[in-house]
Structures are given as structure tokens and as C-alpha cells.
Design an enzyme around this catalytic site. Structure first.
Site, short mmCIF file in Angstrom:
data_model
loop_
_atom_site.label_atom_id
_atom_site.label_comp_id
_atom_site.label_asym_id
_atom_site.label_seq_id
_atom_site.Cartn_x
_atom_site.Cartn_y
_atom_site.Cartn_z
N HIS A 59 -15.42 -43.12 -19.25
CA HIS A 59 -15.47 -43.90 -20.45
C HIS A 59 -16.12 -44.65 -20.24
CE1 HIS A 59 -13.64 -45.90 -24.09
NE2 HIS A 59 -14.06 -46.12 -23.28
N MET A 73 -6.96 -49.27 -29.60
CA MET A 73 -6.75 -50.46 -28.52
C MET A 73 -5.48 -50.93 -28.21
SD MET A 73 -9.51 -50.68 -27.20
CE MET A 73 -9.64 -51.72 -26.50
N ASP A 104 -6.83 -46.89 -25.31
CA ASP A 104 -7.61 -47.46 -24.04
C ASP A 104 -7.27 -48.75 -23.98
OD1 ASP A 104 -9.08 -48.64 -22.68
OD2 ASP A 104 -10.79 -48.60 -23.65
N ASP A 126 -17.74 -48.73 -21.19
CA ASP A 126 -17.72 -49.85 -22.20
C ASP A 126 -19.01 -50.58 -21.80
OD1 ASP A 126 -14.40 -49.90 -22.94
OD2 ASP A 126 -14.05 -49.88 -20.87
N SER A 151 -11.80 -45.10 -17.40
CA SER A 151 -13.57 -46.61 -17.55
C SER A 151 -14.24 -46.56 -16.62
CB SER A 151 -13.11 -47.59 -18.05
OG SER A 151 -13.51 -48.50 -18.62
N MET A 202 -19.00 -52.09 -28.36
CA MET A 202 -17.88 -53.40 -28.97
C MET A 202 -19.22 -54.47 -28.69
SD MET A 202 -14.71 -52.75 -25.60
CE MET A 202 -15.16 -52.61 -24.55
N MET A 208 -20.21 -54.00 -23.73
CA MET A 208 -19.71 -55.06 -24.77
C MET A 208 -20.73 -56.02 -24.41
SD MET A 208 -16.51 -56.36 -22.34
CE MET A 208 -15.57 -54.43 -21.42
N HIS A 217 -18.13 -46.25 -25.88
CA HIS A 217 -17.09 -47.38 -26.89
C HIS A 217 -18.08 -48.46 -26.96
CE1 HIS A 217 -13.46 -49.66 -27.25
NE2 HIS A 217 -13.67 -49.98 -28.22
#
Length: 235
Positions: free
Chosen positions: A50, A154, A192, A52, A27, A85, A54, A83
């Protein structure tokens, strides 16, 4: 008798995982963004990167968005595993696809139309992933399980890096692995959250074949050393 290595986690001793090709997906949330290109080159031996994303609404943190993904895409040939979020991710799927995502994972809690979001991702020519928070019943995955390319379990509550692995996640991984096998699905089972050399074998033994790790890779001795520790733990 053959000497079988074991791992103890959550009070349970587990034997070595069955042979399975396991992908490692560091990540980049844990990397030094002032050296993004170098940090990506340090993980060039990994399978995926990866990413992330957010929004500070769906999760209580803000990370980064399209410009960082585009920069990572320009700096690395690695599969960019994004990913999301974020609330109502369907609003931005094309933007992230255009910025360089190879796979896009959305939360079942973040949209009222999870099936539509999965179909949108596929129509964009990207791999479609689905995930859910640790407190959400796994049954929420069932309606789209046969349609996705990736399921993400998760093993921490999303929003922050560096959290400890939730031991109860192992049973959730086993359950989803069973469901995928019953469907004959080739979807990857990704995990993850708090994944490290100390628990990676237990996670793979439970059925995962794609491991996301942030702080366990980007440690004080560098990402290459972090990746090597994970590989050694899986032998």
C-alpha cells in the site's frame, strides 16, 4: 459446544469472522526508506503493498510521490496499491499509472468529478478505488459504487500513520459490505487506519477483505513478524 474466539472493540464483543480470503496490504509509509528494497522484500509474502501519497493540501502532511512509487515498483513484484490523498487527483492519474500503480484510489472529497476520475483509472487499465474521510457520509459513495474495483473505508483521519482505530468505523464497514452484496459487486472492501492484531478479526467480521497496516507490520521486530501476527489474529 465449539469454542468460538471473540474480540471486544468499541464496547462490543464480536464472534470469529466468517470464512473469507483476506488480503494483507502493508503500508510502506511506515517502512525505513533508506532500506526500501529490503523493506519490500520483507513483505514479499503479503498480497499488496500500500502506497500512501499525501500532498500537504488535501491532508496536513506530505509523504512522497512518483519517484518512490517507481522505485518500489522496480524493487518488488507486489501489487502496488496507491492511495492518493491529494487534491484534484485526476491531474496525476496517468503519471502514477506509468510509475507502476496497479490500483489507484481517490477520495470523493478531493475532486468535483469522482465518476470521471474512476473512469480515467479504468481507461488506464488499472483497478479503480474510491474512499472518503471518516466524517463524510457514506452516501457520497453511492454514485460510483457499482463502477469501482475497491472501496476503502478510512478508520482514521487521513494524513498521518500510527493513529488509533476509530471504533465507529465498524458500522461503516458493515454498511458498505451490505451495499456491495446487494449490488452483487466483486469490489474489495479495504480498511486503512489503526488496523492491528488486536482488532483485525473485528474488522474482517464487519465485512472487510483487504487490510492495510503500517506500524502494526513495520514494528521493532521486523515486517515478517508483524505480518505473522496479523495472520495469527485472523485464524
Amino acid at each position: 459446544m465449539e469454542n468460538v474466539r471473540t474480540v471486544r472493540i468499541g464496547g462490543v464483543t464480536l464472534p470469529a469472522p466468517a470464512a473469507r480470503r483476506v488480503k494483507l496490504a502493508p503500508s510502506i509509509l511506515a517502512c525505513d526508506f533508506t532500506r526500501l528494497g529490503e523493506e519490500l522484500r520483507a513483505i514479499e509474502s503479503a498480497d499488496w503493498a500500500h502506497v500512501d501519497v499525501m500532498d500537504g493540501a488535501f491532508v496536513p502532511n506530505i509523504s512522497f510521490g512518483l519517484p518512490i512509487l517507481a522505485a518500489a515498483r522496480a524493487a518488488s513484484p507486489l501489487h502496488m496499491d496507491v492511495h492518493l490523498m491529494i487534491e484534484r487527483p485526476e491531474r496525476y492519474l496517468k503519471d502514477f499509472a506509468d510509475a507502476g500503480a496497479d490500483s489507484l484510489t481517490v477520495h470523493v472529497e478531493a475532486t468535483a468529478h469522482i465518476h470521471r476520475a474512476v473512469q480515467q483509472i479504468k481507461e488506464l487499465g488499472k483497478q479503480a478505488g474510491v474512499t472518503l474521510n471518516p466524517g463524510t457520509p457514506l452516501e457520497a459513495l453511492r454514485p460510483v459504487l457499482a463502477d469501482v474495483d475497491l472501496v476503502l473505508i478510512m478508520s482514521v483521519n487521513p494524513g498521518f500513520g500510527g493513529q488509533k482505530f476509530i471504533p465507529q468505523s465498524l458500522e461503516r464497514i458493515r454498511t458498505v459490505r451490505r451495499w456491495l452484496d446487494e449490488l452483487g459487486s466483486a469490489a474489495e472492501l479495504q480498511v486503512d487506519g489503526g488496523v492491528s492484531a488486536a482488532n483485525a478479526r473485528a474488522v474482517v467480521h464487519a465485512g472487510a477483505d483487504n487490510l492495510v497496516a503500517g506500524s502494526a507490520v513495520y514494528g521493532k521486530d521486523g515486517a515478517q513478524a508483524g505480518l505473522e501476527r496479523l495472520r495469527e489474529a485472523l485464524k
